[in-house]
Design an enzyme around this catalytic site. Structure first.
Site, PDB file in Angstrom:
ATOM      1  NE  ARG A  13      40.249  52.248  10.085  1.00  0.00           N
ATOM      2  CZ  ARG A  13      39.584  52.721  11.041  1.00  0.00           C
ATOM      3  NH1 ARG A  13      38.763  52.246  11.821  1.00  0.00           N
ATOM      4  NH2 ARG A  13      40.051  53.915  11.289  1.00  0.00           N
ATOM      5  CG  ASP A  14      36.092  54.670   9.916  1.00  0.00           C
ATOM      6  OD1 ASP A  14      35.047  54.227  10.380  1.00  0.00           O
ATOM      7  OD2 ASP A  14      36.805  55.412  10.695  1.00  0.00           O
ATOM      8  CG  HIS A  17      33.210  50.046  11.103  1.00  0.00           C
ATOM      9  ND1 HIS A  17      33.250  49.148  11.996  1.00  0.00           N
ATOM     10  CD2 HIS A  17      34.383  50.860  11.348  1.00  0.00           C
ATOM     11  CE1 HIS A  17      34.281  49.147  12.753  1.00  0.00           C
ATOM     12  NE2 HIS A  17      35.112  50.286  12.443  1.00  0.00           N
ATOM     13  CB  SER A 167      36.221  57.226  18.168  1.00  0.00           C
ATOM     14  OG  SER A 167      37.395  57.138  18.356  1.00  0.00           O
ATOM     15  CG  HIS A 194      39.999  59.258  12.451  1.00  0.00           C
ATOM     16  ND1 HIS A 194      40.041  58.691  11.216  1.00  0.00           N
ATOM     17  CD2 HIS A 194      38.718  58.624  12.806  1.00  0.00           C
ATOM     18  CE1 HIS A 194      39.213  57.895  10.962  1.00  0.00           C
ATOM     19  NE2 HIS A 194      38.273  57.976  12.209  1.00  0.00           N
ATOM     20  CG  HIS A 196      33.588  59.156  12.873  1.00  0.00           C
ATOM     21  ND1 HIS A 196      33.170  58.213  12.129  1.00  0.00           N
ATOM     22  CD2 HIS A 196      35.053  58.806  13.485  1.00  0.00           C
ATOM     23  CE1 HIS A 196      34.047  56.874  12.176  1.00  0.00           C
ATOM     24  NE2 HIS A 196      35.072  57.455  12.605  1.00  0.00           N
ATOM     25  CE1 TYR A 285      35.764  53.628  18.530  1.00  0.00           C
ATOM     26  CE2 TYR A 285      34.632  51.271  18.348  1.00  0.00           C
ATOM     27  CZ  TYR A 285      35.817  52.137  18.132  1.00  0.00           C
ATOM     28  OH  TYR A 285      36.840  51.607  17.508  1.00  0.00           O
TER      29      TYR A 285
END
Length: 333
Positions: A13-14, A17, A167, A194, A196, A285
């Site tokens: 999913r991520d 990108h 995010s 979650h 990054h 983001y």
């Protein structure tokens, strides 16, 4: 230490990108088969921006996401497929379709101050018998008190898990600790995190989350994800084992997925570059990075200037059109 958390893998999913939403059925099948064999309980399959995300604004998918979900589900014997839904992008019909195909979990994502737009989607998730989570995106942008307020809304709608979502990859461990501990004290439901890796803090932040009481933590194989990617799943398994936790994931098998399946499909190494670093520094983001790079090439401006201006403007997910407006403004300036 006995296991006190679930690792949810977001590579499909991520990671969408990072590969410009070009996953094929064959790639999804191979990853799903490997994650299932390694013992990963949940993994997410959706467009990078969630169900219904395939569009000119967010990026068109090479393969229909429902077909990818169906393919992933067909490889699961012990693993279960999760989907992401952002109200305003995904619809209740999208979620119903995913559930019919065998998805077992949904994470309903909103901006950190807009949990109220998710009520009907969270309620539908529960009605469909899905494990249902609320996902507070851009959690660095709100103080702890606001996050608690919004998390309580998610819980009141029926969310079984509430996620603190970094995010932008902008948080430091103390930021994570403060948020997770506050939610742990104020909520009855489970707490997720979650990360990054835009500031190279994803692993440290994930450890802080676990030690503060998070029971769901996200990772992606080879860190495949938006910006500089996410907490690296296979590394997370090894680190948590060294800390004495039982991750219940086969380290050798998850390494095989990383080296034999994910690595060949990556379009570029997942690393911290000037652009992704500035995402974390400016609090932008993570999925804006590829859009900023495209706008920089189109208008002949520095992507770093675009990202810094987006940070100054406090942009949030869904404002991709502003990236191109900022690039045009920089030319005039």
């Amino acid at each position: 230490m006995s296991k006190s958390f679930e690792i949810l893998d977001v590579s499909l999913r991520d990671g969408s990108h990072s590969v410009r939403h070009a996953f094929t059925e064959e790639q999804v099948r191979a990853v799903a088969k490997g994650l299932n064999a390694a013992g990963v309980r949940y993994f997410e399959v959706s467009h990078g921006d969630g169900l219904g995300g395939s569009s000119l604004q967010y990026g068109l998918s090479a393969t229909d996401e429902l077909k990818l979900i169906e393919t992933a589900v067909s490889e699961c014997t012990t693993s279960e497929v999760s989907v992401l839904l952002i109200p305003g992008i995904g619809t209740k019909e999208n979620l119903q379709a995913a559930a019919r195909l065998g998805a077992k979990m949904v994470r309903v994502a909103t901006h950190v101050t807009e949990a109220d737009v998710a009520a009907q989607h969270i309620q539908l998730g529960r009605e469909l018998g899905l494990k249902t989570a609320g996902f507070l995106m851009m959690s660095h942008m709100a103080p702890v008190e606001k996050i608690v307020e919004q998390a309580k809304l998610f819980e009141s709608y029926g969310a079984e898990i509430v996620y603190v979502t970094d995010s932008a990859g902008a948080m430091l461990p103390q930021d994570v600790t403060a948020r997770i501990q506050a939610l742990r004290q104020e909520l009855q439901c489970e707490i997720g995190f979650h990360a990054h890796n835009n500031l190279s803090m994803a692993m440290a932040n994930t450890i802080a989350a676990v030690e503060s009481g998070a029971t769901y933590i996200d990772g992606s194989i080879r860190a495949l994800g938006a910006g500089a990617g996410n907490t690296q799943t296979e590394v997370m398994v090894a680190v948590l084992e060294k800390l004495g936790y039982q991750a219940d994931i086969d380290l050798y098998k998850i390494l095989d997925v990383a080296n034999q399946v994910i690595a060949p499909m990556m379009q570029q190494p997942q690393e911290i570059t000037g652009g992704s670093l500035l995402l974390g520094h400016a609090g932008v983001y993570s999925s804006f990075l590829l859009h900023a790079q495209k706008a920089a090439q189109q208008f002949g401006v520095d992507e770093r200037d675009i990202l810094m201006e987006l940070g100054r403007m406090k942009t949030v997910g869904g404002q991709e059109d502003l990236i191109y407006e900022v690039a045009q403004h920089l030319i005039k300036a």
